[in-house]
Design a protein around this motif. Structure first.
Motif, short mmCIF file in Angstrom:
data_model
loop_
_atom_site.label_atom_id
_atom_site.label_comp_id
_atom_site.label_asym_id
_atom_site.label_seq_id
_atom_site.Cartn_x
_atom_site.Cartn_y
_atom_site.Cartn_z
N GLU A 271 0.86 -1.26 0.01
CA GLU A 271 0.02 0.04 0.06
C GLU A 271 0.91 1.21 0.11
O GLU A 271 0.62 2.13 -0.66
CB GLU A 271 -0.97 -0.01 1.21
CG GLU A 271 -1.57 1.16 1.45
CD GLU A 271 -2.70 1.81 0.70
OE1 GLU A 271 -3.37 2.79 0.36
OE2 GLU A 271 -3.20 0.88 -0.13
N PRO B 134 -5.92 7.37 -1.17
CA PRO B 134 -5.43 6.67 -0.09
C PRO B 134 -5.52 7.67 1.18
O PRO B 134 -5.55 7.06 2.36
CB PRO B 134 -4.00 6.31 -0.21
CG PRO B 134 -3.70 6.46 -1.71
CD PRO B 134 -4.96 7.33 -2.36
N LYS C 12 1.07 3.20 -4.02
CA LYS C 12 0.35 4.48 -4.24
C LYS C 12 1.02 5.63 -4.10
O LYS C 12 2.40 5.63 -4.14
CB LYS C 12 -0.76 4.40 -3.24
CG LYS C 12 -1.40 3.08 -3.19
CD LYS C 12 -2.93 3.06 -3.61
CE LYS C 12 -3.61 1.83 -3.63
NZ LYS C 12 -4.85 1.80 -3.93
#
Length: 159
Positions: A39, A64, A43
């Motif tokens: 993650e 996010p 991103k």
């Protein structure tokens, strides 16, 4: 204090995921998993370093930075650039917040010219809310997740 912003790497993602905050900020503690590393590295996450190349914090831009529990409340219906951020626990409460946050705002403003900037913060985090208000943000939508209450805060673009 001068800050340098770089893309998140796996090394720094692991460091960030291991940070532990004291109560009540332990709400922001994360768990080190391969999914969490992916993650942070896959991103729009960035690292923030001081002039000695010490990791001071991180931030993310876009989806996010949003809290999914806010979607049904319309918290993200306006077209804005969302940011989320975290400062290394050793640096919190030492008067560096405004300089750190200003460096992030400058970076985001330069890469998203003309867009309002929005962030989401837990309502118990009075320290962060005061900082964001000092930086020109105003409170907008309020919503509840399973764990806590949040507000979005907005800073209008001057462009």
């Amino acid at each position: 204090m001068q800050f340098t912003i770089k893309n998140m790497t796996e090394k720094y993602a692991i460091e960030v995921l291991c940070w532990k905050y004291e109560r009540p900020y332990n709400f922001y503690n994360q768990v080190l998993t391969s999914h969490a590393i992916m993650e942070l590295t896959g991103k729009k996450y960035y690292t923030v370093f001081d002039r000695y190349d010490v990791l001071v914090g991180f931030f993310c831009v876009g989806a996010p930075a949003q809290v999914p529990a806010g979607y049904p409340y319309g918290a993200y219906k306006e077209d804005c650039v969302d940011i989320g951020l975290g400062m290394k626990p050793a640096f919190t409460g030492r008067g560096l917040g405004l300089l750190f946050f200003s460096a992030i705002l400058d970076f985001v403003s330069e890469s998203h010219v003309g867009l309002d900037i929005r962030l989401t913060v837990a309502t118990f985090n009075k320290r962060a809310i005061r900082l964001y208000e000092k930086a020109g943000f105003v409170q907008q939508a309020k919503f509840q997740s399973e764990q806590t209450e949040f507000i979005t805060m907005l800073k209008r673009s001057h462009c």
